[in-house]
Design a protein around this motif. Structure first.
Motif, PDB file in Angstrom:
ATOM      1  N   UNK A 108       0.853  -1.189   0.000  1.00  0.00           N
ATOM      2  CA  UNK A 108       0.000   0.000   0.000  1.00  0.00           C
ATOM      3  C   UNK A 108       0.889   1.238   0.000  1.00  0.00           C
ATOM      4  N   UNK A 109       0.272   2.381  -0.264  1.00  0.00           N
ATOM      5  CA  UNK A 109       1.013   3.636  -0.287  1.00  0.00           C
ATOM      6  C   UNK A 109       0.052   4.780   0.071  1.00  0.00           C
ATOM      7  N   UNK A 110       0.615   5.892   0.525  1.00  0.00           N
ATOM      8  CA  UNK A 110      -0.229   7.054   0.810  1.00  0.00           C
ATOM      9  C   UNK A 110      -0.467   7.800  -0.502  1.00  0.00           C
ATOM     10  N   UNK A 111      -1.728   8.042  -0.827  1.00  0.00           N
ATOM     11  CA  UNK A 111      -2.034   8.785  -2.059  1.00  0.00           C
ATOM     12  C   UNK A 111      -1.848  10.276  -1.842  1.00  0.00           C
ATOM     13  N   UNK A 112      -2.307  10.758  -0.684  1.00  0.00           N
ATOM     14  CA  UNK A 112      -2.267  12.206  -0.439  1.00  0.00           C
ATOM     15  C   UNK A 112      -2.364  12.487   1.065  1.00  0.00           C
ATOM     16  N   UNK A 113      -1.750  13.601   1.470  1.00  0.00           N
ATOM     17  CA  UNK A 113      -1.893  14.075   2.846  1.00  0.00           C
ATOM     18  C   UNK A 113      -2.692  15.373   2.772  1.00  0.00           C
ATOM     19  N   UNK A 114      -3.907  15.349   3.316  1.00  0.00           N
ATOM     20  CA  UNK A 114      -4.750  16.550   3.288  1.00  0.00           C
ATOM     21  C   UNK A 114      -4.519  17.316   4.579  1.00  0.00           C
ATOM     22  N   UNK A 115      -3.939  18.504   4.464  1.00  0.00           N
ATOM     23  CA  UNK A 115      -3.595  19.280   5.653  1.00  0.00           C
ATOM     24  C   UNK A 115      -4.633  20.348   5.940  1.00  0.00           C
ATOM     25  N   UNK A 116      -5.400  20.163   6.991  1.00  0.00           N
ATOM     26  CA  UNK A 116      -6.439  21.144   7.346  1.00  0.00           C
ATOM     27  C   UNK A 116      -5.790  22.265   8.148  1.00  0.00           C
ATOM     28  N   UNK A 117      -5.741  23.449   7.565  1.00  0.00           N
ATOM     29  CA  UNK A 117      -5.029  24.569   8.194  1.00  0.00           C
ATOM     30  C   UNK A 117      -6.025  25.573   8.768  1.00  0.00           C
ATOM     31  N   UNK A 118      -6.041  25.657  10.083  1.00  0.00           N
ATOM     32  CA  UNK A 118      -7.017  26.486  10.803  1.00  0.00           C
ATOM     33  C   UNK A 118      -6.278  27.327  11.840  1.00  0.00           C
ATOM     34  N   UNK A 119      -6.718  28.577  11.999  1.00  0.00           N
ATOM     35  CA  UNK A 119      -6.061  29.451  12.983  1.00  0.00           C
ATOM     36  C   UNK A 119      -6.264  28.968  14.418  1.00  0.00           C
ATOM     37  N   UNK A 120      -5.244  29.259  15.214  1.00  0.00           N
ATOM     38  CA  UNK A 120      -5.204  28.766  16.600  1.00  0.00           C
ATOM     39  C   UNK A 120      -6.449  29.162  17.429  1.00  0.00           C
ATOM     40  N   UNK A 121      -6.854  30.407  17.269  1.00  0.00           N
ATOM     41  CA  UNK A 121      -7.975  30.902  18.071  1.00  0.00           C
ATOM     42  C   UNK A 121      -9.249  30.113  17.744  1.00  0.00           C
ATOM     43  N   UNK A 122      -9.417  29.895  16.444  1.00  0.00           N
ATOM     44  CA  UNK A 122     -10.576  29.131  15.966  1.00  0.00           C
ATOM     45  C   UNK A 122     -10.525  27.687  16.500  1.00  0.00           C
ATOM     46  N   UNK A 123      -9.323  27.105  16.541  1.00  0.00           N
ATOM     47  CA  UNK A 123      -9.172  25.727  17.050  1.00  0.00           C
ATOM     48  C   UNK A 123      -9.657  25.643  18.490  1.00  0.00           C
ATOM     49  N   UNK A 124      -9.200  26.610  19.300  1.00  0.00           N
ATOM     50  CA  UNK A 124      -9.551  26.598  20.727  1.00  0.00           C
ATOM     51  C   UNK A 124     -11.064  26.762  20.903  1.00  0.00           C
ATOM     52  N   UNK A 125     -11.643  27.698  20.149  1.00  0.00           N
ATOM     53  CA  UNK A 125     -13.102  27.908  20.203  1.00  0.00           C
ATOM     54  C   UNK A 125     -13.854  26.624  19.902  1.00  0.00           C
ATOM     55  N   UNK A 126     -13.432  25.966  18.806  1.00  0.00           N
ATOM     56  CA  UNK A 126     -14.134  24.749  18.391  1.00  0.00           C
ATOM     57  C   UNK A 126     -13.996  23.640  19.433  1.00  0.00           C
ATOM     58  N   UNK A 127     -12.791  23.490  19.984  1.00  0.00           N
ATOM     59  CA  UNK A 127     -12.562  22.401  20.941  1.00  0.00           C
ATOM     60  C   UNK A 127     -13.358  22.623  22.220  1.00  0.00           C
ATOM     61  N   UNK A 128     -13.448  23.887  22.637  1.00  0.00           N
ATOM     62  CA  UNK A 128     -14.226  24.181  23.848  1.00  0.00           C
ATOM     63  C   UNK A 128     -15.702  23.899  23.603  1.00  0.00           C
ATOM     64  N   UNK A 129     -16.166  24.263  22.418  1.00  0.00           N
ATOM     65  CA  UNK A 129     -17.576  23.993  22.075  1.00  0.00           C
ATOM     66  C   UNK A 129     -17.828  22.498  22.026  1.00  0.00           C
ATOM     67  N   UNK A 130     -16.892  21.763  21.399  1.00  0.00           N
ATOM     68  CA  UNK A 130     -17.056  20.311  21.303  1.00  0.00           C
ATOM     69  C   UNK A 130     -17.094  19.694  22.695  1.00  0.00           C
ATOM     70  N   UNK A 131     -16.224  20.195  23.573  1.00  0.00           N
ATOM     71  CA  UNK A 131     -16.159  19.657  24.933  1.00  0.00           C
ATOM     72  C   UNK A 131     -17.475  19.787  25.663  1.00  0.00           C
ATOM     73  N   UNK A 132     -18.163  20.910  25.415  1.00  0.00           N
ATOM     74  CA  UNK A 132     -19.439  21.137  26.099  1.00  0.00           C
ATOM     75  C   UNK A 132     -20.480  20.120  25.644  1.00  0.00           C
TER      76      UNK A 132
END
Ligand code: AMP
Length: 191
Positions: A108-132
């Motif tokens: 097998x082999x890796x076809x592609x690496x999809x890199x999701x690039x999101x700003x830090x502030x947005x990451x923290x907001x989303x994770x806190x919301x998910x946690x709730x």
């Protein structure tokens, strides 16, 4: 037809799980999420689950050797028809090297690496919301900060290697879930 093997890459909260679900539905891929495997073990109260909980609750990564074995085991147990999506693995340089070996041993082999690039502030907001909502033990501000620090020091450096190999495709994480998925589909169409 050639299999579509995707590594979905990005910081905690970048949308790897969400976009994986859409990819699975659209392309019929088999999902391998090391985080999901570990959370299941915790729920079942297994020995591995107890070990995993120690690391996860602190926002730390499990030792490479342990997680590589889990990954190889999971890969061998699942049925792969159209391809695989690796979600949350690899997270360190040794894991990326191990993944190459594990895959080449299975033709097998890796076809592609999809890199999701999101700003830090947005990451923290989303994770806190998910946690709730999710009640995930690691979605609290202290553990989130630790996980982001671990991401920057141990996981982000992998990006350079995948860029050099020509496998890395950046996907900017602004817009709706569907907007982001549209960008992903365009990248896959060009493979
Ligand atoms: P995730 O659901 O991918 O965010 O993973 C949740 C947690 O599981 C991480 O913070 C780690 O503690 C552990 N984990 C998941 N995948 C890995 C991995 N590839 N290497 C080490 N630890 C992992």
């Amino acid at each position: 037809m050639e299999k579509l093997n995707i590594v979905i890459f990005g910081a905690p909260g970048s949308g790897k799980g969400t976009q994986s679900e859409k990819l699975i539905e659209k392309y019929g891929l088999t999902h391998i999420s090391t985080g999901d495997v570990l959370r299941k073990e915790i729920k079942n109260g297994s020995k591995l689950g107890k070990i995993a909980e120690e690391y996860i609750s602190k926002g730390q990564l499990l030792p490479d050797e342990l997680i590589v074995n889990i990954l190889a085991d999971t890969l061998d147990k699942c049925e792969i028809v159209k391809g695989v999506i690796f979600d949350g693995f690899p997270r360190t340089i040794p894991q990326a090297e191990a993944l190459k070996k594990v895959l080449s041993e299975r033709n097998m082999d890796i076809s592609v690496v999809l890199g999701l690039e999101v700003e830090e502030k947005e990451l923290i907001d989303r994770l806190l919301k998910r946690g709730a909502i999710s009640g995930r033990s690691d979605d609290n501000i202290e553990t989130i900060n630790k996980r982001l620090e671990v991401y920057h020091s141990q996981t982000d450096p992998l990006r350079e290697d995948y860029i050099k190999e020509g496998k890395y495709k950046p996907i900017t994480g602004d817009g709706t879930i569907d907007d982001i998925f549209e960008k992903i589909k365009k990248v896959i169409a060009l493979l």
